[in-house]
Design a protein around this motif. Structure first.
Motif, PDB file in Angstrom:
ATOM      1  N   HIS A   1     -60.089 -13.222  -1.766  1.00  0.00           N
ATOM      2  CA  HIS A   1     -59.054 -13.767  -0.887  1.00  0.00           C
ATOM      3  C   HIS A   1     -59.597 -15.057  -0.282  1.00  0.00           C
ATOM      4  O   HIS A   1     -60.676 -15.063   0.309  1.00  0.00           O
ATOM      5  CB  HIS A   1     -58.696 -12.776   0.221  1.00  0.00           C
ATOM      6  CG  HIS A   1     -58.041 -11.526  -0.273  1.00  0.00           C
ATOM      7  ND1 HIS A   1     -57.143 -11.519  -1.314  1.00  0.00           N
ATOM      8  CD2 HIS A   1     -58.151 -10.233   0.144  1.00  0.00           C
ATOM      9  CE1 HIS A   1     -56.722 -10.277  -1.526  1.00  0.00           C
ATOM     10  NE2 HIS A   1     -57.330  -9.475  -0.662  1.00  0.00           N
ATOM     11  N   LEU A   2     -58.845 -16.130  -0.428  1.00  0.00           N
ATOM     12  CA  LEU A   2     -59.286 -17.442   0.039  1.00  0.00           C
ATOM     13  C   LEU A   2     -58.660 -17.786   1.386  1.00  0.00           C
ATOM     14  O   LEU A   2     -57.695 -17.158   1.837  1.00  0.00           O
ATOM     15  CB  LEU A   2     -58.946 -18.510  -0.995  1.00  0.00           C
ATOM     16  CG  LEU A   2     -59.494 -18.245  -2.416  1.00  0.00           C
ATOM     17  CD1 LEU A   2     -59.122 -19.392  -3.340  1.00  0.00           C
ATOM     18  CD2 LEU A   2     -60.995 -18.026  -2.393  1.00  0.00           C
ATOM     19  N   SER A   3     -59.226 -18.812   2.018  1.00  0.00           N
ATOM     20  CA  SER A   3     -58.803 -19.167   3.378  1.00  0.00           C
ATOM     21  C   SER A   3     -57.409 -19.785   3.427  1.00  0.00           C
ATOM     22  O   SER A   3     -56.839 -19.940   4.506  1.00  0.00           O
ATOM     23  CB  SER A   3     -59.814 -20.133   4.001  1.00  0.00           C
ATOM     24  OG  SER A   3     -59.993 -21.279   3.182  1.00  0.00           O
ATOM     25  N   ASP A   4     -56.812 -20.136   2.282  1.00  0.00           N
ATOM     26  CA  ASP A   4     -55.437 -20.651   2.267  1.00  0.00           C
ATOM     27  C   ASP A   4     -54.426 -19.552   1.954  1.00  0.00           C
ATOM     28  O   ASP A   4     -53.282 -19.839   1.580  1.00  0.00           O
ATOM     29  CB  ASP A   4     -55.308 -21.791   1.252  1.00  0.00           C
ATOM     30  CG  ASP A   4     -55.587 -21.320  -0.181  1.00  0.00           C
ATOM     31  OD1 ASP A   4     -55.981 -20.146  -0.356  1.00  0.00           O
ATOM     32  OD2 ASP A   4     -55.404 -22.125  -1.115  1.00  0.00           O
ATOM     33  N   ASN A   5     -54.872 -18.288   2.095  1.00  0.00           N
ATOM     34  CA  ASN A   5     -54.029 -17.100   1.892  1.00  0.00           C
ATOM     35  C   ASN A   5     -53.672 -16.857   0.425  1.00  0.00           C
ATOM     36  O   ASN A   5     -52.728 -16.115   0.135  1.00  0.00           O
ATOM     37  CB  ASN A   5     -52.745 -17.189   2.737  1.00  0.00           C
ATOM     38  CG  ASN A   5     -53.037 -17.140   4.222  1.00  0.00           C
ATOM     39  OD1 ASN A   5     -53.900 -16.370   4.662  1.00  0.00           O
ATOM     40  ND2 ASN A   5     -52.351 -17.966   4.993  1.00  0.00           N
ATOM     41  N   THR A   6     -54.395 -17.458  -0.472  1.00  0.00           N
ATOM     42  CA  THR A   6     -54.210 -17.166  -1.889  1.00  0.00           C
ATOM     43  C   THR A   6     -55.325 -16.223  -2.350  1.00  0.00           C
ATOM     44  O   THR A   6     -56.295 -15.989  -1.633  1.00  0.00           O
ATOM     45  CB  THR A   6     -54.245 -18.450  -2.744  1.00  0.00           C
ATOM     46  OG1 THR A   6     -55.536 -19.069  -2.606  1.00  0.00           O
ATOM     47  CG2 THR A   6     -53.162 -19.419  -2.293  1.00  0.00           C
ATOM     48  N   SER A   7     -55.177 -15.696  -3.548  1.00  0.00           N
ATOM     49  CA  SER A   7     -56.185 -14.801  -4.111  1.00  0.00           C
ATOM     50  C   SER A   7     -56.531 -15.247  -5.530  1.00  0.00           C
ATOM     51  O   SER A   7     -55.705 -15.866  -6.222  1.00  0.00           O
ATOM     52  CB  SER A   7     -55.676 -13.353  -4.142  1.00  0.00           C
ATOM     53  OG  SER A   7     -55.464 -12.872  -2.843  1.00  0.00           O
ATOM     54  N   ARG A   8     -57.744 -14.909  -5.937  1.00  0.00           N
ATOM     55  CA  ARG A   8     -58.171 -15.218  -7.300  1.00  0.00           C
ATOM     56  C   ARG A   8     -58.924 -14.021  -7.873  1.00  0.00           C
ATOM     57  O   ARG A   8     -59.790 -13.451  -7.210  1.00  0.00           O
ATOM     58  CB  ARG A   8     -59.106 -16.436  -7.333  1.00  0.00           C
ATOM     59  CG  ARG A   8     -58.446 -17.756  -7.038  1.00  0.00           C
ATOM     60  CD  ARG A   8     -59.354 -18.894  -7.465  1.00  0.00           C
ATOM     61  NE  ARG A   8     -58.808 -20.188  -7.082  1.00  0.00           N
ATOM     62  CZ  ARG A   8     -59.202 -21.345  -7.590  1.00  0.00           C
ATOM     63  NH1 ARG A   8     -60.161 -21.346  -8.536  1.00  0.00           N
ATOM     64  NH2 ARG A   8     -58.673 -22.482  -7.206  1.00  0.00           N
ATOM     65  N   ASP A   9     -58.580 -13.679  -9.107  1.00  0.00           N
ATOM     66  CA  ASP A   9     -59.358 -12.693  -9.853  1.00  0.00           C
ATOM     67  C   ASP A   9     -60.382 -13.461 -10.683  1.00  0.00           C
ATOM     68  O   ASP A   9     -60.010 -14.376 -11.445  1.00  0.00           O
ATOM     69  CB  ASP A   9     -58.453 -11.869 -10.773  1.00  0.00           C
ATOM     70  CG  ASP A   9     -57.486 -11.005 -10.000  1.00  0.00           C
ATOM     71  OD1 ASP A   9     -57.857 -10.509  -8.925  1.00  0.00           O
ATOM     72  OD2 ASP A   9     -56.335 -10.841 -10.461  1.00  0.00           O
ATOM     73  N   VAL A  10     -61.650 -13.119 -10.536  1.00  0.00           N
ATOM     74  CA  VAL A  10     -62.693 -13.839 -11.262  1.00  0.00           C
ATOM     75  C   VAL A  10     -63.622 -12.848 -11.958  1.00  0.00           C
ATOM     76  O   VAL A  10     -63.799 -11.715 -11.515  1.00  0.00           O
ATOM     77  CB  VAL A  10     -63.508 -14.754 -10.321  1.00  0.00           C
ATOM     78  CG1 VAL A  10     -62.632 -15.842  -9.732  1.00  0.00           C
ATOM     79  CG2 VAL A  10     -64.198 -13.961  -9.219  1.00  0.00           C
ATOM     80  N   ASP A  11     -64.193 -13.312 -13.055  1.00  0.00           N
ATOM     81  CA  ASP A  11     -65.176 -12.486 -13.760  1.00  0.00           C
ATOM     82  C   ASP A  11     -66.518 -12.497 -13.040  1.00  0.00           C
ATOM     83  O   ASP A  11     -67.229 -11.491 -13.021  1.00  0.00           O
ATOM     84  CB  ASP A  11     -65.355 -12.995 -15.196  1.00  0.00           C
ATOM     85  CG  ASP A  11     -64.091 -12.859 -16.016  1.00  0.00           C
ATOM     86  OD1 ASP A  11     -63.365 -11.860 -15.826  1.00  0.00           O
ATOM     87  OD2 ASP A  11     -63.817 -13.756 -16.833  1.00  0.00           O
ATOM     88  N   ILE A  12     -66.859 -13.656 -12.447  1.00  0.00           N
ATOM     89  CA  ILE A  12     -68.126 -13.774 -11.716  1.00  0.00           C
ATOM     90  C   ILE A  12     -67.899 -14.571 -10.442  1.00  0.00           C
ATOM     91  O   ILE A  12     -67.249 -15.629 -10.456  1.00  0.00           O
ATOM     92  CB  ILE A  12     -69.209 -14.460 -12.569  1.00  0.00           C
ATOM     93  CG1 ILE A  12     -69.623 -13.571 -13.738  1.00  0.00           C
ATOM     94  CG2 ILE A  12     -70.445 -14.798 -11.726  1.00  0.00           C
ATOM     95  CD1 ILE A  12     -70.669 -14.190 -14.639  1.00  0.00           C
ATOM     96  N   TYR A  13     -68.428 -14.046  -9.342  1.00  0.00           N
ATOM     97  CA  TYR A  13     -68.424 -14.748  -8.056  1.00  0.00           C
ATOM     98  C   TYR A  13     -69.865 -14.912  -7.589  1.00  0.00           C
ATOM     99  O   TYR A  13     -70.613 -13.937  -7.502  1.00  0.00           O
ATOM    100  CB  TYR A  13     -67.618 -13.965  -7.016  1.00  0.00           C
ATOM    101  CG  TYR A  13     -67.802 -14.459  -5.594  1.00  0.00           C
ATOM    102  CD1 TYR A  13     -67.570 -15.784  -5.263  1.00  0.00           C
ATOM    103  CD2 TYR A  13     -68.215 -13.584  -4.575  1.00  0.00           C
ATOM    104  CE1 TYR A  13     -67.736 -16.247  -3.966  1.00  0.00           C
ATOM    105  CE2 TYR A  13     -68.365 -14.030  -3.273  1.00  0.00           C
ATOM    106  CZ  TYR A  13     -68.130 -15.364  -2.980  1.00  0.00           C
ATOM    107  OH  TYR A  13     -68.302 -15.811  -1.681  1.00  0.00           O
ATOM    108  N   ILE A  14     -70.239 -16.150  -7.310  1.00  0.00           N
ATOM    109  CA  ILE A  14     -71.593 -16.444  -6.838  1.00  0.00           C
ATOM    110  C   ILE A  14     -71.506 -17.059  -5.450  1.00  0.00           C
ATOM    111  O   ILE A  14     -70.907 -18.127  -5.268  1.00  0.00           O
ATOM    112  CB  ILE A  14     -72.333 -17.389  -7.809  1.00  0.00           C
ATOM    113  CG1 ILE A  14     -72.485 -16.718  -9.174  1.00  0.00           C
ATOM    114  CG2 ILE A  14     -73.700 -17.771  -7.249  1.00  0.00           C
ATOM    115  CD1 ILE A  14     -73.122 -17.611 -10.227  1.00  0.00           C
ATOM    116  N   ASP A  15     -72.076 -16.379  -4.480  1.00  0.00           N
ATOM    117  CA  ASP A  15     -72.047 -16.828  -3.088  1.00  0.00           C
ATOM    118  C   ASP A  15     -73.300 -17.647  -2.803  1.00  0.00           C
ATOM    119  O   ASP A  15     -74.409 -17.131  -2.776  1.00  0.00           O
ATOM    120  CB  ASP A  15     -71.986 -15.617  -2.159  1.00  0.00           C
ATOM    121  CG  ASP A  15     -71.757 -16.007  -0.701  1.00  0.00           C
ATOM    122  OD1 ASP A  15     -72.033 -17.164  -0.350  1.00  0.00           O
ATOM    123  OD2 ASP A  15     -71.326 -15.139   0.086  1.00  0.00           O
TER     124      ASP A  15
END
Length: 392
Positions: A242-256
């Motif tokens: 969930h992003l700060s602009d109220n949208t969402s993304r499905d991702v295979d990899i998330y790197i923080d």
């Protein structure tokens, strides 16, 4: 005969450099100055049995054969063999509590499945505990096994990934985007800077050059302070963000790669700044919040959070320790001279990159020669052995 226990907490760049310098130079000088009346013993507390060369993390995580684990993770057990056993000891565990009245530290075993605590007493204390990133990919928190596991997960997942999102426009995020994009050309890679531009410690023109190089590698860079508000699964693979602009993304990899927090939760609150760093009462001498306590590296309030800053601070801090313990207040001290000029090297793949040193902008080929070609992995064994502090 009195025993003076010098305890160093932390065994990354700051802790290892300090321990070696004290053992090679400061303690012998103290014994010469004070004679046989006092024996000085150094104890190094490390949550991990291994040192991790975190500078190389972006390349280490991208593919297993680029920088093998055998070069990135080096055991500590043999690093101090040159020193007498009655002058040095290594304690493996995490400092979880400190009693400043009793001058005692509670250390919890980081490799045991059950809570095993021990107590270490100090006469002088060096805090070199560093800072912890939001992801174990970047540095060690506890044993090295969690970072190994996270890296192995990346190695298994990256070749299959179609969508990759990296959060953080600092060096870790930019370097990681460059490494992954160079190898996995069919993946869709997005980098959220979390700011108005990349690499905010460098001038805007260099930031723009970094973004242009990433664009040439087909990395999509998004600014305007768009950030990840929530990782719904807490995983780094196959997750919804969930992003700060109220949208969402499905991702295979998330790197923080969004930053760090100081490892100071076990310390008395009156030793700390509002943001949790250790107070240094005198930036020139690196003395800490109370007599006999010193701070160095990312946990310290003065720190710029880079290895150059740490290496520049080791000798001045150890000089202060000598001055305090020798009783010779007129002893020559080495004031800390912090480099506050524009200095940062950021590889973008093995052949590119941007950077500046002492305020001078570097061309990409210079960044490649200094860092991009191998992320300076040859410095790892020298750090563990203390080779760079062989001279006082």
């Amino acid at each position: 005969m009195a025993v003076h226990d010098i305890v160093v907490i932390g065994a990354n760049f700051a802790g290892l450099g300090t321990a070696h310098y004290l053992l090679k130079h400061t303690i012998p000088a103290l014994e010469k100055a004070n004679g046989t009346s006092t024996v000085y013993k150094l104890t190094l507390i490390s949550p991990s049995t291994h040192f991790y060369f975190k500078i190389g993390s972006p390349r280490i995580l991208a593919k297993p054969d680029l920088i093998p684990f055998s070069k990135a993770f080096l055991p500590l057990k043999d690093a101090f063999k040159e020193y007498p056993a009655d002058r040095f000891s290594l304690v493996i565990g995490e400092a979880v509590e400190l009693d400043d009245e009793k001058k005692s530290i509670t250390v919890q075993d980081t490799y045991s499945t059950t809570a095993k605590n021990s107590t270490v007493h100090y006469s002088s204390l060096v805090l070199a505990t560093g800072a912890t990133a939001n992801s174990p990919l970047w540095n060690l928190k506890g044993s090295h096994e969690s970072t190994l596991a996270a890296l192995k997960e990346m190695h298994a997942s990256l070749p299959k990934a179609k969508t990759i999102l990296i959060a953080g426009g600092g060096p870790a995020g930019v370097e990681t985007a460059g490494e992954i994009a160079t190898i996995y050309k069919n993946a869709s890679i997005t980098l959220l800077s979390g700011s108005t531009r990349l690499l905010t410690r460098l001038r805007p023109a260099i930031s723009a050059a970094a973004e242009a190089q990433l664009n040439n590698l087909s990395v999509t860079v998004i600014h305007k302070s768009l950030k990840v508000a929530e990782n719904t699964t807490g995983r780094s693979t196959n997750t919804t963000l969930h992003l700060s602009d109220n949208t969402s993304r499905d991702v295979d990899i998330y790197i923080d790669a969004t930053g760090t927090r100081p490892n100071s939760a076990f310390l008395p609150t009156h030793w700390l700044t509002k943001d949790g760093h250790v107070r240094t009462e005198d930036k020139l001498t690196l003395r800490g919040p109370v007599p006999g306590v010193y701070a160095i590296g990312d946990v310290a309030g003065y720190s710029l959070g880079n290895v150059f800053d740490i290496n520049d601070a080791v000798r001045p801090m150890c000089s202060s320790i000598y001055q305090d313990l020798s009783g010779r207040k007129k002893a020559t001290s080495k004031p800390f001279k912090q480099n506050t000029t524009e200095t940062q090297l950021v590889p973008i793949g093995p052949n590119g990159g941007v950077g500046a040193v002492f305020g001078w902008k570097l061309p990409a080929f210079a960044v490649k020669m200094i860092k991009s070609k191998d992320y300076m992995i040859g410095q790892a064994p020298k750090t563990v052995s203390g080779e760079q502090f062989a001279k006082a």
